[in-house]
Design a protein around this motif. Structure first.
Motif, mmCIF file in Angstrom:
data_model
loop_
_atom_site.group_PDB
_atom_site.id
_atom_site.type_symbol
_atom_site.label_atom_id
_atom_site.label_comp_id
_atom_site.label_asym_id
_atom_site.label_seq_id
_atom_site.Cartn_x
_atom_site.Cartn_y
_atom_site.Cartn_z
ATOM 1 N N SER A 14 15.168 22.808 -17.222
ATOM 2 C CA SER A 14 15.722 23.948 -16.509
ATOM 3 C C SER A 14 16.289 23.525 -15.165
ATOM 4 N N ASP A 15 17.051 24.442 -14.551
ATOM 5 C CA ASP A 15 17.669 24.143 -13.264
ATOM 6 C C ASP A 15 16.665 24.308 -12.133
ATOM 7 N N SER A 125 28.717 27.153 -14.289
ATOM 8 C CA SER A 125 27.528 27.985 -14.167
ATOM 9 C C SER A 125 26.367 27.337 -14.911
ATOM 10 N N VAL A 126 25.154 27.649 -14.452
ATOM 11 C CA VAL A 126 23.922 27.194 -15.097
ATOM 12 C C VAL A 126 23.008 28.394 -15.239
ATOM 13 N N GLN A 127 22.581 28.673 -16.468
ATOM 14 C CA GLN A 127 21.654 29.767 -16.695
ATOM 15 C C GLN A 127 20.333 29.218 -17.251
ATOM 16 N N SER A 128 19.272 30.005 -17.098
ATOM 17 C CA SER A 128 17.938 29.570 -17.531
ATOM 18 C C SER A 128 17.411 30.464 -18.649
ATOM 19 N N LYS A 129 16.419 29.924 -19.371
ATOM 20 C CA LYS A 129 15.655 30.658 -20.391
ATOM 21 C C LYS A 129 16.537 31.308 -21.435
ATOM 22 N N THR A 131 18.058 27.232 -21.108
ATOM 23 C CA THR A 131 18.975 26.547 -20.196
ATOM 24 C C THR A 131 20.324 26.340 -20.880
ATOM 25 N N LYS A 132 21.379 26.751 -20.186
ATOM 26 C CA LYS A 132 22.732 26.593 -20.718
ATOM 27 C C LYS A 132 23.680 26.304 -19.575
ATOM 28 N N GLU A 134 27.616 25.824 -18.500
ATOM 29 C CA GLU A 134 29.005 26.078 -18.888
ATOM 30 C C GLU A 134 29.904 25.567 -17.771
ATOM 31 N N GLN A 139 30.204 22.712 -22.625
ATOM 32 C CA GLN A 139 28.868 23.286 -22.541
ATOM 33 C C GLN A 139 27.800 22.239 -22.848
#
Length: 360
Positions: A14-15, A125-129, A131-132, A134, A139
């Protein structure tokens, strides 16, 4: 030497918003069903001193080994451009006022343009839960259930790659305290890779092996011109070797290297008794940077001797900022394992070398 073991469930992908520098890195060797052989490397960076308004940077390289064709990219978003204009390049130029190349980059950014060959990506962008990441059209996405795996998708002007990485080993906890470079460091050194590469109107199914790293923390070494040599080596007997050392522009000698031997069961053994000897250099016709691309490595604590040879010489990737470029290249390994009884066992393998900070 010391030993440590971790379970895959403790792996942290995760970030970390409180870090000013974080990256997710992977490489892979691929064989196509049409007879082509590839190597591919990609690194997703997130930069910024505040927990919000992070800048995003993506570099990657695809090498077609059959005809030695190389495609490299360096892409950044507008937030990172703003950070470079407002803080990073001015801070560097205060310490290095005679660096004409960085002054040239700064001039481009002030005019609203990017210096060649760097490109602007639409967003990052970085998203969690889960982790992705873009970054533009590319990606890196992680799925932790039912089986841990991650998907890399690169959409380039000249090719598209979609690859699925399945870890084959437990977590390798390389550096929990930031001893190497002030960054925490987790690694999945052995992954089965499946996917497709589309290029020139042709789609090819590919299979191979890959490596994955995640590092994060707070460090300003790049502003001070700090560089490093990194070796991520996969031996054919199922073991992996990670070697890293830092070198500073104001020092005649690099810091002592550290080696991690990752056994087939995931056990990590550390040694600081490492001898690195460069054997061959290559100079880029584009940047004029001279890199040591062939090495002899001696690991006395492991009774291992390795000869590292690049698969092709030109594996340079342009980098925005003071680094100018790095050499991020695939290599083959030959060597031997020595035993106390006096006999020796041949070793073979493959891996990547990362050479950073060699621009004058």
């Amino acid at each position: 030497m010391n030993e440590e073991r971790r379970n895959l469930s403790s792996y942290d992908i995760s970030d970390h918003p409180l870090s000013n520098l974080e990256w997710w890195y992977c490489y892979t060797f691929l064989d196509g069903d049409r007879g082509n052989r590839y190597t591919l490397v990609a690194s997703f960076f997130r930069v910024g001193d505040l927990p919000i308004l992070k800048g995003h940077y993506l570099i990657y390289s695809l090498v077609r080994l059959n005809d030695k064709k190389v495609t490299t990219r360096s892409l950044l978003d507008r937030t990172l451009v703003g950070q470079m204009l407002a803080f990073y390049l001015p801070a560097y130029l205060l310490m290095n006022p005679t660096d004409r190349i960085v002054w040239g980059q700064y001039s481009h950014l002030l005019k609203g343009t990017l210096p060649y060959p760097h490109l602007l990506m639409s967003r990052g962008s970085v998203q969690s839960k889960p982790t992705k990441l873009e970054y533009g059209q590319s990606q890196l996405a992680f799925e932790e259930t039912p089986d841990p795996h991650f998907r890399l998708q690169l959409i380039d002007q000249t090719f598209q790659a979609e690859l699925l990485f399945h870890p084959q080993k437990p977590l390798a906890n390389i550096d929990e305290d930031g001893k190497l470079n002030k960054l925490r460091y987790h690694s999945l050194p052995r992954n089965q890779v499946l996917g497709q590469i589309e290029q020139g109107g042709m789609t090819e199914t590919v299979t191979g092996e890959g490596w994955f790293d995640h590092q994060w923390g707070r460090d300003y070494g790049l502003l001070q011109g700090m560089g490093w040599d990194w070796f991520g080596l996969q031996l054919d007997d199922g073991r992996d070797v990670l070697i890293s050392r830092l070198h500073s522009p104001d020092s005649d000698s690099p810091q002592a290297p550290i080696a991690k031997l990752i056994e087939k069961n995931g056990t990590v053994i550390t040694s600081e008794n490492v001898i690195l000897k460069p054997l061959k250099y290559w100079s880029s016709i584009y940047t004029k940077i001279k890199y040591p691309i062939e090495w002899q490595i001696t690991l006395p604590d492991f009774s291992i001797e390795l000869h590292i040879v690049p698969q092709i010489n030109n594996q340079e990737i342009p980098i925005i900022g003071p680094l100018q470029a790095i050499w991020e290249g695939s290599c083959t390994i030959i060597g031997e394992q020595r035993y106390s009884e006096g006999h020796r066992k041949p070793l073979k393998g493959k891996g990547f070398i990362e050479l950073v900070g060699y621009a004058e």
